[in-house]
Scaffold this motif. Sequence first.
Motif, PDB file in Angstrom:
ATOM      1  N   GLN A   1       0.838  -1.202   0.000  1.00 10.73           N
ATOM      2  CA  GLN A   1       0.000   0.000   0.000  1.00 10.73           C
ATOM      3  C   GLN A   1       0.877   1.257   0.000  1.00 10.73           C
ATOM      4  O   GLN A   1       0.553   2.238  -0.676  1.00 10.73           O
ATOM      5  CB  GLN A   1      -0.915  -0.001   1.228  1.00 10.73           C
ATOM      6  CG  GLN A   1      -2.078  -0.983   1.142  1.00 10.73           C
ATOM      7  CD  GLN A   1      -2.903  -0.991   2.411  1.00 10.73           C
ATOM      8  OE1 GLN A   1      -2.384  -0.762   3.509  1.00 10.73           O
ATOM      9  NE2 GLN A   1      -4.197  -1.253   2.276  1.00 10.73           N
TER      10      GLN A   1
ATOM     11  N   MET B   1      -8.510   3.788  -2.646  1.00  6.63           N
ATOM     12  CA  MET B   1      -8.230   2.556  -1.899  1.00  6.63           C
ATOM     13  C   MET B   1      -9.506   1.913  -1.381  1.00  6.63           C
ATOM     14  O   MET B   1      -9.629   0.685  -1.368  1.00  6.63           O
ATOM     15  CB  MET B   1      -7.266   2.860  -0.753  1.00  6.63           C
ATOM     16  CG  MET B   1      -5.887   3.286  -1.227  1.00  6.63           C
ATOM     17  SD  MET B   1      -4.741   3.685   0.108  1.00  6.63           S
ATOM     18  CE  MET B   1      -4.449   2.073   0.805  1.00  6.63           C
TER      19      MET B   1
ATOM     20  N   TYR C   1     -10.393  -1.908  -2.351  1.00  8.60           N
ATOM     21  CA  TYR C   1     -10.467  -2.957  -1.332  1.00  8.60           C
ATOM     22  C   TYR C   1     -11.904  -3.339  -0.981  1.00  8.60           C
ATOM     23  O   TYR C   1     -12.122  -4.325  -0.284  1.00  8.60           O
ATOM     24  CB  TYR C   1      -9.723  -2.525  -0.069  1.00  8.60           C
ATOM     25  CG  TYR C   1      -8.221  -2.575  -0.222  1.00  8.60           C
ATOM     26  CD1 TYR C   1      -7.491  -3.701   0.130  1.00  8.60           C
ATOM     27  CD2 TYR C   1      -7.526  -1.485  -0.724  1.00  8.60           C
ATOM     28  CE1 TYR C   1      -6.115  -3.746  -0.015  1.00  8.60           C
ATOM     29  CE2 TYR C   1      -6.147  -1.507  -0.874  1.00  8.60           C
ATOM     30  CZ  TYR C   1      -5.449  -2.645  -0.525  1.00  8.60           C
ATOM     31  OH  TYR C   1      -4.088  -2.685  -0.675  1.00  8.60           O
TER      32      TYR C   1
END
Length: 663
Positions: A121, A142, A146
Amino acid sequence: MFNSEDEGYTFYNKYGLEKGFSVRRSYVEWDGSNCHIILRKFVCSREGVREEKHMKRKMEDRKRRPRSITRVGCKAKLVIARQEETGQWFVKDFIDEHNHPLAPRDLSCLLRSHRRISDEQKADIADMEKSGIRKHHIMDIMCMQYGGYDEVGCIMRDIYNFCHANKQETISSGDAQTVINHMVARQEQDSDFFFRYLVDEAGHLKGLFWCDSQSRLDYEAFGDVIVFYSTYRTNKYNLPFVPFVGLNHHRSTVIFACGIISHETSQAYEWMLRTFSDAMGQKHPISVITDGDLAMQRAIRVVWPDSNHRLCIWHIQQNIVRHLHDDVVKEEFRSFIYDTSSIEEHERKWLHFLQRNKVTSEDSWLHQMYKMRKLWCAPYLEGSCFLGLSNNQRNESLNSVLHTHLEAKMTLFQMLEHYERCLALRRLNEALQDVEALQSVPFTEENASVLEKHAAKVFTPAVFKLVLWSIDVVIKCEIREVLDAAEVTTYVVSKKERMDKKIEVCTETKEGMLRSISCSCRKLECAGTPCSHIFYILGILQEGTLPRCCVPTRWTMSAKCAFAPTRKSEMYAYSAALQRYRKLRNFSHATCFKACHSDEAFQHLKRVLEGQDVCKGSTSEQADSKGSTNAQGNSIRFGPLMPQSANLDGEGFEKVQDPVHVP
C-alpha cells in the motif's frame, strides 16, 4: 504457545479486533545480560490514567487544546513469558474484563492497533502522491479497490502521516541540499543536463536554474518566442517560481527551463537570463513576453537588448480591473491595446486621454502604463514576431499547466517534483499530437483549392486550423493595382469591406518560377503563417504548392527532425525490488480478473497466492508509518528513488543551506 514476542502480540491484537478494543505494548522485562526480553505485557489501549499534572494545568497555560481522555484504568491484559530452555513463549497471565464499552466489529478496524499501512500500500500511495493525487482522493481510490473502509486497513490520517514521514526522509539532508544532490546526479547521468545555483554569504540558497537535455533541444527548435512570469510564490520560502515556456510545432506549451530566485531585483533577473543564455548556447530569443515587473524589464534590456519585449495582455487586463473603476475609462484604456493607428495618431490619442482624465501624478498607474506604452500598445509592436501570443489569453494558459496544484507549503524538492511531472505531461501531450499528425491529414472538402490541400499536408493539424482561417477570407480580397518590374511584381490588394486600406504583396520570380512572396501586413513574419492576401495572389498565379518561404519549419513535423526526442521523464528510477513488484502487480491484475469469473478458478488462485513458498525469502514484517526493513535488514524506500551522486562527499561540494524565507 508462541514462537516469538511479535507472534504473541499479533495473536492478542487479532483477538482485540474481534472483541472490539485496541492493544498496545506495556511492561517489559529483560534477562540479566539485557540481551533478550523474557517477559512482555500487552494491555488494552484504555489502560492507565492521564497524569494528574496534565489534568490540573490551566487552559491559559496550554499551547494547544487538550486531547480527549482515552485512559480509563482498564485492567484487561495479556502477559507472556519466555521459557529459557526452549525459547518458546507461554501465557503467564490473562484478564479479559473491560470497564468501558467495546467497539462493534465494523468500527474496531478503525482503532489504532488495527490500522496498518502495508508495504505494498505504501508503494502505491507514494506513486499516487507523486502523480499529484490528493490524499483524500487516494483514500477514496483505496476504498474502491479494497471494497470499503473496513477492508483498507488504515484511515486518511494514516495516509497523511505516511506521506509526511516519507517526505521528511527524502529531504533528511536538507531541502536545498537534496535538490542540489539530485541535480548533480542527473548531470552525471545526462551530460547535457544543465543547472546552476547561487548562495549568499551564509551558504543559503538564493538562486537556482535548471533544464534537461530535451528542454535545450526544444529551445533550439522553438526558442524564437518565450514567455516567463515571476508572479507565483508557491513554496514555503515565498520565493518566486519562474518557468520559461513557449510554443511547439502544435502550438502547445513547451517548457524550456525553470528558475527560482530569492528577490525580484534587476541583478537577480540578470543572473537568471545570463544563465539561461549559457544553457542555450547564447541563442537569444527573437521576442519575450513577461508581466509588468520593472526589474525584469531592466534585466531584459541589459542581457537581451536585441529581443522584442512586450507585456502580457492578460496581466494588463487584470490590472485594469484592479486599478480602474470607471467603466468608460476602462474601455477607452483597453482600446489602446489593439489600436492600429499610426504612432503619431496614437500619441495624440494618449495625450488627449491623459488630459481628459486629469492624470498628472507620475506615480499613478495610468501614467506608469503610459511610460511603458511601447511594451504593450500595438503601433509600437507592429511587425514584431510574437507568434500570435499577444492577442489573447494564450500566454497565460501556457503557464497555467505549471501553476495547477502548486501550494504555498511546498518544499523546493516538491516543486521540483511538480515541475518534472508537468514536463512529463507536456511531452506526453506532444507525443499524442505527433502520432495524430503522422497518421492522419486534416479533412478538406473535395472542391477545396490545391493550396488548401497542400497546406493540410505540410502544416501540423493545429497550425492548419489557423491557416484555414486565412484561406476562408480569400474571397473578401480584391486586386486594386499591379506594378510590374524586371523580376519583382507588386500587387496592391484590399478587402472588399475596407477598400481604403491598401496592402502590397510582392512576388519575386526567376526564369518563370516563383522564388519568394511577401506581404506588407507582415502576418507571415509576426505569426509565422501566410495571410489571406498571399493566398489570394498565389491563387491568381495558379500556384499548386505553397512557396518554401510560406511554410516555416517550426510549424511542420520536420521541426525536430534533427533532434532525437526524449519522451519519458528521467527524474526517478525505481529500486530493483519495486520494479519487480510493479511488474508482478500488473501481471496479477490480468490473472485475477480472469480468475474472478468462476468460483473454482478464484479458489485455486487464492490458494496459490496464500501459499507460504510463494513469498520464500521475503520478509513477513508489517511496516509502520515510518518505513520498513527487508529480510536483510536494509531500509525499504517506498516510491521512486531520487538519483543521488556518489561524488558529493568529496572536496569542492559545500553544503547548501535552505533558502531564507522572503517576507
